[in-house]
Structure formats: C-alpha cells, structure tokens
Design a protein around this motif. Structure first.
Motif, PDB file in Angstrom:
ATOM      1  N   THR A 138       7.076 -28.615 -12.411  1.00 60.03           N
ATOM      2  CA  THR A 138       6.352 -27.414 -12.886  1.00 60.03           C
ATOM      3  C   THR A 138       5.082 -27.204 -12.051  1.00 60.03           C
ATOM      4  OG1 THR A 138       5.261 -28.771 -14.582  1.00 60.03           O
ATOM      5  CG2 THR A 138       7.226 -27.516 -15.256  1.00 60.03           C
ATOM      6  N   PRO A 139       5.226 -26.787 -10.814  1.00 53.76           N
ATOM      7  CA  PRO A 139       4.061 -26.511  -9.956  1.00 53.76           C
ATOM      8  C   PRO A 139       3.448 -25.156 -10.317  1.00 53.76           C
ATOM      9  CG  PRO A 139       6.046 -25.973  -8.796  1.00 53.76           C
ATOM     10  CD  PRO A 139       6.491 -26.519 -10.125  1.00 53.76           C
ATOM     11  N   ARG A 140       2.308 -24.849  -9.664  1.00 51.43           N
ATOM     12  CA  ARG A 140       1.654 -23.551  -9.838  1.00 51.43           C
ATOM     13  C   ARG A 140       1.955 -22.656  -8.641  1.00 51.43           C
ATOM     14  NH1 ARG A 140      -1.754 -23.093 -14.048  1.00 51.43           N
ATOM     15  NH2 ARG A 140      -2.391 -25.055 -15.052  1.00 51.43           N
ATOM     16  N   VAL A 141       2.026 -21.359  -8.917  1.00 55.16           N
ATOM     17  CA  VAL A 141       2.269 -20.392  -7.845  1.00 55.16           C
ATOM     18  C   VAL A 141       1.033 -20.319  -6.964  1.00 55.16           C
ATOM     19  CG1 VAL A 141       2.759 -17.982  -7.302  1.00 55.16           C
ATOM     20  CG2 VAL A 141       3.852 -19.058  -9.294  1.00 55.16           C
ATOM     21  N   LYS A 142       1.212 -20.535  -5.667  1.00 54.21           N
ATOM     22  CA  LYS A 142       0.101 -20.518  -4.708  1.00 54.21           C
ATOM     23  C   LYS A 142       0.068 -19.222  -3.915  1.00 54.21           C
ATOM     24  CE  LYS A 142      -1.958 -23.482  -1.108  1.00 54.21           C
ATOM     25  NZ  LYS A 142      -2.254 -22.519  -0.073  1.00 54.21           N
ATOM     26  N   ALA A 143       1.219 -18.728  -3.515  1.00 57.46           N
ATOM     27  CA  ALA A 143       1.324 -17.508  -2.718  1.00 57.46           C
ATOM     28  C   ALA A 143       2.780 -17.050  -2.781  1.00 57.46           C
ATOM     29  CB  ALA A 143       0.884 -17.772  -1.281  1.00 57.46           C
ATOM     30  N   ILE A 144       3.091 -16.032  -1.993  1.00 59.10           N
ATOM     31  CA  ILE A 144       4.497 -15.555  -1.955  1.00 59.10           C
ATOM     32  C   ILE A 144       5.387 -16.706  -1.494  1.00 59.10           C
ATOM     33  CG2 ILE A 144       6.086 -13.902  -0.936  1.00 59.10           C
ATOM     34  CD1 ILE A 144       3.675 -12.077  -0.461  1.00 59.10           C
ATOM     35  N   ASN A 145       6.349 -17.031  -2.350  1.00 58.89           N
ATOM     36  CA  ASN A 145       7.338 -18.086  -2.052  1.00 58.89           C
ATOM     37  C   ASN A 145       6.714 -19.444  -1.770  1.00 58.89           C
ATOM     38  OD1 ASN A 145       9.361 -16.167  -2.341  1.00 58.89           O
ATOM     39  ND2 ASN A 145       9.405 -15.686  -0.156  1.00 58.89           N
ATOM     40  N   GLU A 201       0.808  -1.229   0.000  1.00 61.85           N
ATOM     41  CA  GLU A 201       0.000   0.000   0.000  1.00 61.85           C
ATOM     42  C   GLU A 201       0.837   1.274   0.000  1.00 61.85           C
ATOM     43  OE1 GLU A 201       0.645  -1.353   4.218  1.00 61.85           O
ATOM     44  OE2 GLU A 201      -0.114  -2.299   2.398  1.00 61.85           O
ATOM     45  N   SER A 202       2.123   1.145   0.279  1.00 62.53           N
ATOM     46  CA  SER A 202       2.975   2.336   0.323  1.00 62.53           C
ATOM     47  C   SER A 202       3.402   2.806  -1.069  1.00 62.53           C
ATOM     48  CB  SER A 202       4.224   2.079   1.178  1.00 62.53           C
ATOM     49  OG  SER A 202       5.101   1.170   0.520  1.00 62.53           O
ATOM     50  N   ASN A 203       3.364   1.895  -2.047  1.00 61.58           N
ATOM     51  CA  ASN A 203       3.863   2.293  -3.373  1.00 61.58           C
ATOM     52  C   ASN A 203       2.901   2.034  -4.530  1.00 61.58           C
ATOM     53  OD1 ASN A 203       4.133  -0.509  -3.573  1.00 61.58           O
ATOM     54  ND2 ASN A 203       6.353  -0.475  -3.237  1.00 61.58           N
ATOM     55  N   ILE A 204       1.722   1.443  -4.264  1.00 60.46           N
ATOM     56  CA  ILE A 204       0.730   1.292  -5.334  1.00 60.46           C
ATOM     57  C   ILE A 204      -0.640   1.745  -4.840  1.00 60.46           C
ATOM     58  CG2 ILE A 204       1.965  -0.583  -6.483  1.00 60.46           C
ATOM     59  CD1 ILE A 204      -0.083  -2.513  -5.306  1.00 60.46           C
ATOM     60  N   GLU A 205      -1.485   2.146  -5.782  1.00 64.01           N
ATOM     61  CA  GLU A 205      -2.836   2.588  -5.454  1.00 64.01           C
ATOM     62  C   GLU A 205      -3.749   2.369  -6.647  1.00 64.01           C
ATOM     63  OE1 GLU A 205      -2.939   6.772  -4.698  1.00 64.01           O
ATOM     64  OE2 GLU A 205      -1.857   7.287  -6.540  1.00 64.01           O
ATOM     65  N   PHE A 213      -0.036  -7.437  -3.927  1.00 55.19           N
ATOM     66  CA  PHE A 213       0.707  -7.179  -2.689  1.00 55.19           C
ATOM     67  C   PHE A 213       1.685  -8.326  -2.403  1.00 55.19           C
ATOM     68  CE2 PHE A 213      -2.273  -4.062  -0.237  1.00 55.19           C
ATOM     69  CZ  PHE A 213      -1.961  -3.098  -1.183  1.00 55.19           C
ATOM     70  N   GLY A 214       2.915  -7.967  -2.167  1.00 52.88           N
ATOM     71  CA  GLY A 214       3.951  -8.952  -1.880  1.00 52.88           C
ATOM     72  C   GLY A 214       4.781  -9.330  -3.079  1.00 52.88           C
ATOM     73  N   ALA A 215       4.284  -9.016  -4.284  1.00 53.62           N
ATOM     74  CA  ALA A 215       5.055  -9.306  -5.490  1.00 53.62           C
ATOM     75  C   ALA A 215       6.249  -8.355  -5.589  1.00 53.62           C
ATOM     76  CB  ALA A 215       4.169  -9.171  -6.724  1.00 53.62           C
ATOM     77  N   LYS A 216       7.251  -8.756  -6.383  1.00 59.42           N
ATOM     78  CA  LYS A 216       8.428  -7.916  -6.585  1.00 59.42           C
ATOM     79  C   LYS A 216       8.439  -7.353  -8.003  1.00 59.42           C
ATOM     80  CE  LYS A 216      11.480 -11.037  -5.268  1.00 59.42           C
ATOM     81  NZ  LYS A 216      12.774 -11.676  -4.891  1.00 59.42           N
ATOM     82  N   ALA A 217       8.995  -6.166  -8.130  1.00 58.31           N
ATOM     83  CA  ALA A 217       9.106  -5.544  -9.445  1.00 58.31           C
ATOM     84  C   ALA A 217      10.263  -6.176 -10.216  1.00 58.31           C
ATOM     85  CB  ALA A 217       9.327  -4.040  -9.296  1.00 58.31           C
ATOM     86  N   LYS A 218       9.981  -6.628 -11.439  1.00 59.73           N
ATOM     87  CA  LYS A 218      11.037  -7.215 -12.280  1.00 59.73           C
ATOM     88  C   LYS A 218      11.988  -6.141 -12.784  1.00 59.73           C
ATOM     89  CE  LYS A 218       8.486 -11.142 -14.255  1.00 59.73           C
ATOM     90  NZ  LYS A 218       8.012 -11.705 -15.540  1.00 59.73           N
ATOM     91  N   ARG A 219      11.433  -4.955 -12.952  1.00 60.39           N
ATOM     92  CA  ARG A 219      12.231  -3.821 -13.440  1.00 60.39           C
ATOM     93  C   ARG A 219      11.655  -2.537 -12.845  1.00 60.39           C
ATOM     94  NH1 ARG A 219       9.084  -5.461 -17.988  1.00 60.39           N
ATOM     95  NH2 ARG A 219      10.684  -6.972 -18.485  1.00 60.39           N
ATOM     96  N   ARG A 220      12.290  -1.443 -13.106  1.00 63.59           N
ATOM     97  CA  ARG A 220      11.859  -0.150 -12.578  1.00 63.59           C
ATOM     98  C   ARG A 220      10.483   0.199 -13.133  1.00 63.59           C
ATOM     99  NH1 ARG A 220      11.916   5.006 -14.484  1.00 63.59           N
ATOM    100  NH2 ARG A 220      12.234   6.705 -12.986  1.00 63.59           N
ATOM    101  N   CYS A 243       6.516 -10.162 -10.341  1.00 63.80           N
ATOM    102  CA  CYS A 243       6.514 -11.614 -10.130  1.00 63.80           C
ATOM    103  C   CYS A 243       6.268 -11.893  -8.655  1.00 63.80           C
ATOM    104  CB  CYS A 243       7.816 -12.255 -10.601  1.00 63.80           C
ATOM    105  SG  CYS A 243       9.325 -11.462 -10.006  1.00 63.80           S
ATOM    106  N   LEU A 244       5.257 -12.721  -8.387  1.00 59.94           N
ATOM    107  CA  LEU A 244       5.000 -13.126  -7.009  1.00 59.94           C
ATOM    108  C   LEU A 244       6.135 -14.042  -6.530  1.00 59.94           C
ATOM    109  CD1 LEU A 244       2.726 -12.454  -5.025  1.00 59.94           C
ATOM    110  CD2 LEU A 244       1.702 -14.660  -5.565  1.00 59.94           C
TER     111      LEU A 244
END
Length: 230
Positions: free
Chosen positions: A217-224, A125-129, A150-157, A170-171
């Motif tokens: 090749t699993p599926r993404v469930k949550a952060i990490n 919430e501090s950097n997206i709206e 929320f919790g995902a990381k930016a791949k690039r600027r 990418c989560l």
C-alpha cells in the motif's frame, strides 16, 4: 461702484450658503453607493474568491432628509444569507434610518472542464481551465491547483463546464502499470507493479508487486509512480 461691490458680496454669500445646503442634502443614488461601499469593505475579495455586490434601488417615493452628521451603515452581526439588509442611519437631532436590501454573491476559483471530457482522457490545458463559480453551485472536493490534476485520467465522463473533483479523476487508475519506488535514508530501489485501486497525489493505493506478487500500500507520488518508505 460701492453698490456693485456690495451686490457681488451678497451674491458670494448666497452661493456659499447654497453649497452648504446642497452638501447636506442626500439622494437615493448617494445612499445606494454608500451602502455598496460599506459592504465592499465588509466582504473583501481574496486571491481565490471574488465578491459581487448588488444593492437594490430605493423606493423613489422615499424622501431622504438632510443629515449634518456622518452617516452610519450597519448589517446584522450574524448573517450567512446571500441577501442582506443594510441599515443607513443619521444621528442628527431628528434622527432617521433607511433599510436597503443587497445581494452578496461569492465566487471561488476552481478547475472546470473546457469541453466534455470522456472517460480515460488525460487532463491538461486543452480541456480544463480555472474559472470563478458561485460557491453554492460547487459540490464535493474542489480542485484549484493544476499541478495535482494535469496528467490525471477521467474516471467517467465530465461534462463541459462541470467542476473537476477528486472522485472524478485518478492520477493512477486501477489496472495501470506503475513504478514502485522503495526508499530509505541509505538507498532506493525501483520495480514494476499493477495498481489494484485508484488514487491521487499522496493517497495510498493497493499495488501488486510484479516481481514478488506481494500486495503493498504505497502512496501516489506522480503519474504512474508510487513510493513506499522503508
């Protein structure tokens, strides 16, 4: 006394006649409002979209004749342009019509960067709206739900004010240490692994099992966290 009553009666009749005439007279402000009200009904706002309508002013040289029948507003049946023409017509014994130009701006609620987000920064919430952006300014996959971001990381600027798209985040990112959940109806087990590709919620990625060194090749469930159903 009788003369006074008759005079008042004629004044009353004259007043009624003037009100009737005025009610049938139209001006440019009324026509413009009539057109905007019609377009507002044709293009209603929804939960995730807002419609902004602006009607062009009528040429002051145009003389608007009275109309004793209800005015009719119409637009072209097929119209995808942001500028649209509205036809206002009167079906009196001497009919007339006027065309007005209007702009339709559709904005959609999407997630944007509050400030510049550097590569590797976590999104919260501090950097997206959530903001309403004209749809013609939106490119790529549009993200609107913070629970997928929320919790995902930016791949690039990501620059301030830019929309948050799937290909920018990418989560789970390549190289992250993840928990692998192998699940079936009767049991589930957990182990560790290393992400060999990046992905977001419900997407399949390549993961190397740290214990067996096998590539899965699993599926993404949550952060990490990734999950594979047995």
């Amino acid at each position: 006394m009788r003369y006074t009553k008759l005079l008042l009666f004629f004044i009353f009749l004259l007043f009624i006649k003037q009100q009737t005439v005025l009610a049938s007279e139209l001006d440019s402000a009324f026509i413009e409002h009539f057109a905007k009200d019609y377009l507002t009904r044709q293009f209603p706002s929804t939960g995730d979209e807002k419609i902004r309508i602006s009607v062009a002013r009528l040429d002051p040289r145009i003389v608007i004749k009275p109309c004793n029948t209800p005015l009719i507003a119409k637009t072209p049946k097929k119209n995808n342009a942001r500028t649209i023409n509205v036809k206002i017509s009167c079906s009196d014994s001497v009919p007339w019509k006027i065309y007005l130009s209007a702009k339709i701006e559709i904005t959609k609620a999407v997630l944007i960067a509050k400030r510049t987000i550097s590569q590797g920064d976590r999104l919260d919430e501090s950097n997206i709206e959530l903001a309403y952006i004209p749809i013609n300014h939106i490119r790529g996959d549009k993200l609107t739900d913070t629970k997928f971001v929320f919790g995902a990381k930016a791949k690039r600027r990501i620059g301030q004010g830019k929309t948050i798209r799937k290909n920018l985040i990418c989560l789970i990112c390549k190289g992250d240490i993840v928990t692998i959940i192998a699940s079936s109806k009767n049991f589930s087990i957990k182990t560790r692994g290393i992400a060999l590709s990046s992905g977001n919620i419900n997407e399949q990625i390549r993961v190397k099992n740290s214990r067996s060194n096998k590539i899965i090749t699993p599926r993404v469930k949550a952060i990490n966290q990734v999950i594979i159903h047995l």
